[in-house]
Structures are given as structure tokens and as C-alpha cells.
Enzyme design. Structure first.
Site, PDB file in Angstrom:
ATOM      1  N   HIS A 158      13.230  22.550  23.715  1.00  0.00           N
ATOM      2  CA  HIS A 158      13.887  21.535  24.549  1.00  0.00           C
ATOM      3  C   HIS A 158      13.119  21.187  25.822  1.00  0.00           C
ATOM      4  O   HIS A 158      13.380  20.143  26.429  1.00  0.00           O
ATOM      5  CB  HIS A 158      15.292  22.006  24.953  1.00  0.00           C
ATOM      6  CG  HIS A 158      16.251  22.116  23.817  1.00  0.00           C
ATOM      7  ND1 HIS A 158      16.468  21.091  22.931  1.00  0.00           N
ATOM      8  CD2 HIS A 158      17.054  23.137  23.420  1.00  0.00           C
ATOM      9  CE1 HIS A 158      17.370  21.472  22.035  1.00  0.00           C
ATOM     10  NE2 HIS A 158      17.733  22.709  22.303  1.00  0.00           N
ATOM     11  N   ASP A 281      20.241  29.870  15.295  1.00  0.00           N
ATOM     12  CA  ASP A 281      21.602  29.428  15.596  1.00  0.00           C
ATOM     13  C   ASP A 281      22.162  28.536  14.498  1.00  0.00           C
ATOM     14  O   ASP A 281      23.310  28.105  14.564  1.00  0.00           O
ATOM     15  CB  ASP A 281      21.675  28.733  16.954  1.00  0.00           C
ATOM     16  CG  ASP A 281      20.611  27.682  17.149  1.00  0.00           C
ATOM     17  OD1 ASP A 281      19.834  27.426  16.213  1.00  0.00           O
ATOM     18  OD2 ASP A 281      20.537  27.106  18.251  1.00  0.00           O
TER      19      ASP A 281
END
EC number: 3.5.1.98
Length: 509
Positions: A158, A281
Site C-alpha cells: 500500500h 488475510d
């Protein structure tokens, strides 16, 4: 690997002759200190999960020199990080401390450092460690001494050029890809984290030398980007693929779209190297996730990419139920090695974390799969249609400037800079994850369903960017079309031997 064939992209199709049991030359980067970094009380990002993974690898016997080369990474320097990140942002990360941060409120806001991405003790050293490991792993692949390089501490997808985001401060993936571009004309980036790989996509949105493919949860979910209509810009048009998915996707549904798309990508693009971000995740039961992949289903992506026999860099990423993360990455290390690991976990320092089943396998649940066969088929057809518009890779002319990735000039009082990029180094960075339903923040949504306002969904981080808006700062000004084959020698510290790991849990076994 023969450098003269680097641009050809290796095998474009999975090879039946490259069975899963066939051995690959694997190197693994690990810094014993990485598990000591702490984002703060209540923060879901736990670097300690990398130490737990390492302990499992040790007790399964995978750290033996006969299995793979274990390397301790050299820390990335300022100049290394500035190959992508802005000078002022790197200077800020280097200088800020928990004690001084409140004297720098404007800078905290400017660089998006705060709640999701807090200031903690050793922050800059942490960034240097995981970034250095990913770059070192890329160098190892460029040298042709290894087929697969692993850095489970990396994968922080990110981070932007001048901004932290989603638990990520430095984008080690972009830095590693820049290293690979020294040798390879084309690099493929695949992201199986539940969150969209926005930072990597943005960095290479306008070039055809890097193709990005992200499989992610899309909608009212961090970071709010990754629409199927975002396909790249200018020379990069059609070299960006986004596969938006819904809650509860299971192993069969995931592979029904992953394998056809990636097979076509490999056929059309023919990359010289592949970077696979293995964010955990997307596993069932993740603290911040909403997918329903089993550990074996997640690892099937690694197994599939291994079958192409193209230089492969495996990175970590998200993953917030840490007992699942450690089991997942241990299992995937076994896949990389072609090793069948027994289901029953060996006794280890963290054994109590893995009860009550004490199994290597992360099981799927009975949650509802909101991805219908019809929806997945439509997405697949859309993506394959975009791929059909690509020029066939061998005839692609790379005329736009590519990020400058020359090795740094040596400091008079420093070690040989080539050593800093040695693939023998091993540190990884791992971070990023959305929480809850906010497209702006991960932290705000743990256990809290936060209403998103119209303003929030239309700002820099939350809006669905289309190709008309999304023209990122090109990595740009430092792009150059010439390729340079790295000449670094392998001088990172090998830590296969138990005695060299500074008493790291599992390292003495």
C-alpha cells in the site's frame, strides 16, 4: 539463468515436466530482529508472525542448507529507498520518533503517518530491514543462482511514493521490481492479498514493462480502489488487471478464476520474472478479512506459479490472525521447495498458539460464498478480453522510460554497495490490511462498522479511480530504457547454521 534469454520470459505455460516434486533452488531471507518491532497495543499488524513462521520452518527442518539457503538481509540505505520514494518522505521516516512525533504534526498529516501507520520505536530500521530483504531477494534471482527467493517480512503493497498507507511505510515490492527490471524486460506482479495492491499498481500504471494483476475484495473496503475498469494508462493500458471479488470466496471459486487468467497472462505477457505477494488475510478466519480460502487453496496459487519455472519472488503481506499466517507461509515455503510437510505440527516455541487442532492446515469455514458462477464468469471474460488487446510480448517495444535502477555509488567509508544488494540478504517486510468497511482506514474498522460519507468515498484514497483520473506520478522521472545487469557479489550473511541466527527462536534447531 542465461542473461541473454532474460527478456524472453522463460516458459509461458505451466510445464508438465516441472512436477511439484521437482526441486528448485530456493533462498530465504530472514532477520532475527524483525519479530521485535511492535506497532503498538491493539494494532492488528504483528511483525512477530514472521518469527513464528521462522520457528515452524526450523522445526520442520526446512532451514537446513540442503533444503535452501538462509540469508540475513543487509539494511536498505536512504539512497536505496529513494529509488522510488521521495527524499523528504524518507528523511521524515528516518528522523521521526515516538518522542518527537508531536512536534511534527504537519509532517505526520502530509505523509499519512498516524493511526493506521503509527510511529514506533525502530520504525526506520524496520523499513530498512524488510525492504533490504526484498531487494536482496531480487538480486539473487537476477544473478541466476536461485529459482525462487522468499521474504515473508515483505509485501507491503500500500505504501506510496510520499505516503504511508494501510500499515505500510516503504513499498519493498516496487523496489524489488525495479531491481528485477535491471535484467528483465518484463516483470509480472500478482497480488492475492484480500486488499487491492494499490501502491504497486500506481507505481507502474503507465508502463508496459510491469504488468500488475490483483485479486481482491472490492466495494466498500480498504483501500477503495481496484475497479475492473482500471486497466492502466498510456503505454501501460491493458497492463493493469483488477479482479474484484466478493465475500466468502472459497478455494474452488478462487482457482476457477485465478488459473485461467494467470495462464493467459503468462502466455501473452511472457514475463522474465514473477513477483507473487502472498498476503494471508485472504485466508478463512482472518481478523480483518472476509474470504474463505483454506491454507491449501491459498498455497495452490504458489504451486501454480512455481509450475511455470520462471524466476519467482515470494513475498508476505497482510494477515492478522497470526497463527494462520505462520502456518500458511510455512506450508507455502514447503510448496516452493517441493516438500510435503506432515499435517501434525512439530513441537515449537509457539506451540500453544496453534491449538486446539495443532495442524499445519488452515481450514475453510461454512461461510456463504457471495461470488456466483455467473459473476465470476463475467469477470473472467472481461479480463481475458482486455488481455486479447495486448500486443504479443515478443514484439513489444519498450520505448517509455523505465525507473532508473543503477546500483548506488559507493560511499568512501561504506562497504561495497554491491554487497548491500546481494541476494544473500534476507529481510522482509510485511504489512497492509484494511479493517472493517472503511475505504480510508484499516484501524477505524476493527469491531466497528463505520459509516462512510460521500466525501470520504471521493477523496484520494476512497474513490473508484478510472483511467481518466488515475495518472499516478510516474516512477517516472527516474525512468530509463536501458537495462543493466547487476554485478553484485553474494556477500550477505548466510544464516543456515544454527549458531549464526543470534538465538532466534527456532534457529538453533
Amino acid at each position: 539463468m542465461d542473461p541473454s534469454s532474460a527478456g524472453a520470459g522463460g516458459n509461458s505455460l505451466a510445464s508438465a515436466s516441472c512436477g511439484d516434486a521437482q526441486k528448485r533452488r530456493v533462498c530465504y531471507f530472514y532477520d532475527p530482529e524483525v519479530g521485535n518491532y511492535y506497532y503498538g497495543q491493539g494494532h492488528p499488524m504483528k511483525p512477530h508472525r514472521v518469527r513464528m513462521t521462522h520457528a515452524l520452518l526450523a522445526h520442520y527442518g526446512l532451514l537446513a542448507p540442503a533444503k535452501m539457503q538462509v540469508l540475513r538481509p543487509l539494511p536498505a540505505r536512504d539512497r536505496d529507498l529513494c529509488r522510488f520514494h521521495s527524499d523528504d518522505y524518507v528523511a521524515f521516516l528516518r528522523a521521526v520518533t515516538p518522542e518527537t512525533q508531536f512536534d511534527q504534526i504537519r509532517s505526520l498529516r502530509r505523509f499519512n503517518v498516524g493511526e493506521d501507520c503509527p510511529v514506533f520505536d525502530g520504525l526506520y530500521a524496520y523499513c530498512q530491514t524488510y525492504a533490504g530483504a526484498s531487494v536482496g531477494a531480487a538480486v539473487k534471482l537476477n544473478h541466476g543462482t536461485h529459482d525462487i527467493a522468499i521474504n515473508w517480512s515483505g509485501g507491503l503493497h500500500h505504501a506510496k511514493k510520499s505516503e504511508a498507507s494501510g500499515f505500510c511505510y516503504v513499498n519493498d515490492i516496487v523496489l524489488a521490481i525495479l531491481e528485477l527490471l535491471k535484467l528483465h524486460e518484463r516483470v509480472l506482479y500478482i497480488d492475492i492479498d484480500i486488499h487491492h495492491g494499490d501502491g504497486v499498481e500506481e507505481a507502474f500504471y503507465t508502463t508496459n514493462r510491469v504488468m500488475t494483476v490483483s485479486f481482491h475484495k472490492f466495494g466498500d473496503y480498504f483501500p477503495g480502489t481496484g475497479d475492473i475498469r482500471d486497466i492502466g494508462y498510456s503505454e501501460g493500458k491493458y497492463y493493469c488487471l483488477n479482479v474484484p471479488l466478493d465475500d466468502g470466496i472459497d478455494d474452488d471459486s478462487y482457482q476457477s478464476i485465478f488459473k485461467p487468467i494467470i495462464s493467459k497472462v503468462m502466455e501473452m505477457y511472457r514475463p522474465g520474472a514473477v513477483v507473487l505477494q502472498c498476503g494471508a488475510d485472504s485466508l478463512s478466519g482472518d481478523r480483518l478479512g472476509c474470504f474463505n480460502l483454506s491454507g491449501k487453496g491459498h498455497a495452490e496459487c504458489v504451486k501454480f506459479m512455481r509450475s511455470f519455472n520462471v524466476p519467482l519472488l515470494l513475498l508476505g503481506g497482510g494477515g492478522y490472525t497470526i497463527r494462520n499466517v505462520a502456518r500458511c507461509w510455512c506450508y507455502e515455503t514447503g510448496v516452493a521447495l517441493g516438500e510435503e510437510l506432515r499435517e501434525k505440527l512439530p513441537y515449537n516455541e509457539y506451540y500453544e498458539y496453534f491449538g486446539p487442532e495443532y495442524s499445519l492446515y488452515v481450514a475453510a469455514s461454512n461461510m456463504e460464498n457471495r461470488n456466483t458462477n455467473k459473476q465470476l464468469e463475467e469477470i473472467k471474460c472481461n479480463i481475458l478480453d482486455n488481455l486479447s488487446k495486448l500486443q504479443h510480448a515478443p514484439s513489444v517495444q519498450f520505448e517509455e522510460r523505465i525507473p532508473e535502477t543503477k546500483l548506488p555509488e559507493p560511499d568512501e567509508d561504506q562497504d561495497d554497495p554491491d554487497e548491500r544488494h546481494d541476494p544473500d540478504s534476507d529481510m522482509l517486510l510485511d504489512d497492509h490490511k484494511p479493517m472493517g468497511h472503511s475505504a480510508r482506514s484499516l484501524i477505524h474498522n476493527i469491531g466497528v462498522k463505520r459509516e462512510i460519507t460521500e466525501t470520504e468515498t471521493k477523496d484520494q484514497h476512497g474513490k473508484r479511480l478510472t483511467t481518466e483520473h488515475k495518472v499516478p506520478e510516474p516512477m517516472a522521472d527516474d525512468l530509463g530504457s536501458s537495462k543493466q545487469v547487476p554485478t553484485a557479489d553474494a556477500n550477505s550473511m548466510a544464516i543456515n547454521a544454527p549458531g549464526n541466527a543470534k538465538n532466534e527462536p527456532g534457529s538453533s534447531l
